[in-house]
Design an enzyme around this catalytic site. Structure first.
Site, PDB file in Angstrom:
ATOM      1  N   ARG A   1      76.505 -25.199  23.322  1.00  0.00           N
ATOM      2  CA  ARG A   1      75.780 -26.428  23.636  1.00  0.00           C
ATOM      3  C   ARG A   1      76.296 -27.566  22.787  1.00  0.00           C
ATOM      4  O   ARG A   1      76.576 -27.396  21.607  1.00  0.00           O
ATOM      5  CB  ARG A   1      74.280 -26.261  23.357  1.00  0.00           C
ATOM      6  N   VAL A   2      76.433 -28.712  23.434  1.00  0.00           N
ATOM      7  CA  VAL A   2      76.661 -29.971  22.734  1.00  0.00           C
ATOM      8  C   VAL A   2      75.603 -30.934  23.243  1.00  0.00           C
ATOM      9  O   VAL A   2      75.011 -30.729  24.299  1.00  0.00           O
ATOM     10  CB  VAL A   2      78.083 -30.538  22.948  1.00  0.00           C
ATOM     11  N   SER A   3      75.385 -32.008  22.489  1.00  0.00           N
ATOM     12  CA  SER A   3      74.302 -32.923  22.829  1.00  0.00           C
ATOM     13  C   SER A   3      74.650 -33.942  23.892  1.00  0.00           C
ATOM     14  O   SER A   3      73.762 -34.478  24.543  1.00  0.00           O
ATOM     15  CB  SER A   3      73.825 -33.651  21.571  1.00  0.00           C
ATOM     16  N   SER A   4      75.924 -34.252  24.075  1.00  0.00           N
ATOM     17  CA  SER A   4      76.267 -35.272  25.070  1.00  0.00           C
ATOM     18  C   SER A   4      77.520 -34.873  25.833  1.00  0.00           C
ATOM     19  O   SER A   4      78.323 -34.059  25.360  1.00  0.00           O
ATOM     20  CB  SER A   4      76.455 -36.636  24.408  1.00  0.00           C
TER      21      SER A   4
ATOM     22  N   GLN B   1      81.133 -34.858  24.250  1.00  0.00           N
ATOM     23  CA  GLN B   1      81.470 -33.944  23.164  1.00  0.00           C
ATOM     24  C   GLN B   1      82.169 -32.714  23.727  1.00  0.00           C
ATOM     25  O   GLN B   1      82.015 -32.367  24.896  1.00  0.00           O
ATOM     26  CB  GLN B   1      80.206 -33.540  22.396  1.00  0.00           C
TER      27      GLN B   1
END
Length: 185
Positions: A11-14, A17
């Site tokens: 998982r990345v936040s945006s 990324q």
């Protein structure tokens, strides 16, 4: 317990990324990828992963903060997976949690590591708020600068009224369609 699949969760936040560095070099049977904030537990890939895994599987996660941003959510996700007979391994922390290795020490380690991740996130948010307050006090605008100037918005409105394509205008002004539509509201 039977030997199951090795399933990765990254998982990345945006969206801009990169997921590549997480779980790099680990042989996985399947990978679930989210590009969403960790504060929400209803992330599409996480929900799909929870439905997909079966008894004997192992879920590999780069680090605790990739799975959850607070202790309550972390414990709920790990416990839910363990209740299904699924082990959870956090690569960076070198910790594995499963129903058959559950012990008071494992529970303590999960709680401590989760608390550190939650504390780290709180500190980041506090520094962010302080930076915004300092910028406002100095008379600087807070937040991301507008992608379209008011004159650009007026020109785009006129060209849309004349029949120009919004997709082409978004490309010409180097903005997303969402940004263009929001400016036209």
């Amino acid at each position: 317990m039977t030997a199951g699949q090795i399933v990765g969760y990254v998982r990345v936040s945006s969206v801009d990324q990169n997921l590549a560095r997480q779980l790099d070099g680990i042989k996985l049977d399947r990978v679930f990828e989210d590009k969403a904030s960790g504060k929400d537990v209803k992330r599409p890939a996480l929900v799909a992963l929870q439905a997909f895994v079966r008894e004997g599987d192992t879920v590999m996660v780069h680090s605790i903060d990739r799975l959850a941003r607070n202790l309550v959510d972390l414990r709920a996700i790990v416990s839910g997976l363990n209740d299904k007979g699924v082990a959870v391994t956090f690569v960076k922390e070198n910790l594995t949690f499963s129903a058959d290795t559950s012990s008071p020490m494992n529970t303590l380690m999960l709680s401590m590591m989760g608390a550190f991740a939650e504390f780290e996130r709180s500190m980041i948010l506090e520094r962010q708020r302080e930076g915004i307050a300092a910028a406002k006090a100095a008379g600087k605008p807070a937040g991301r600068p507008e992608r379209l100037k008011p004159a650009d918005v007026e020109a785009i409105k006129a060209r849309c009224a004349a029949g120009d394509s919004k997709v082409a205008l978004a490309a010409e002004y180097n903005v997303s369609r969402g940004t263009l539509y929001a400016a036209l509201k």
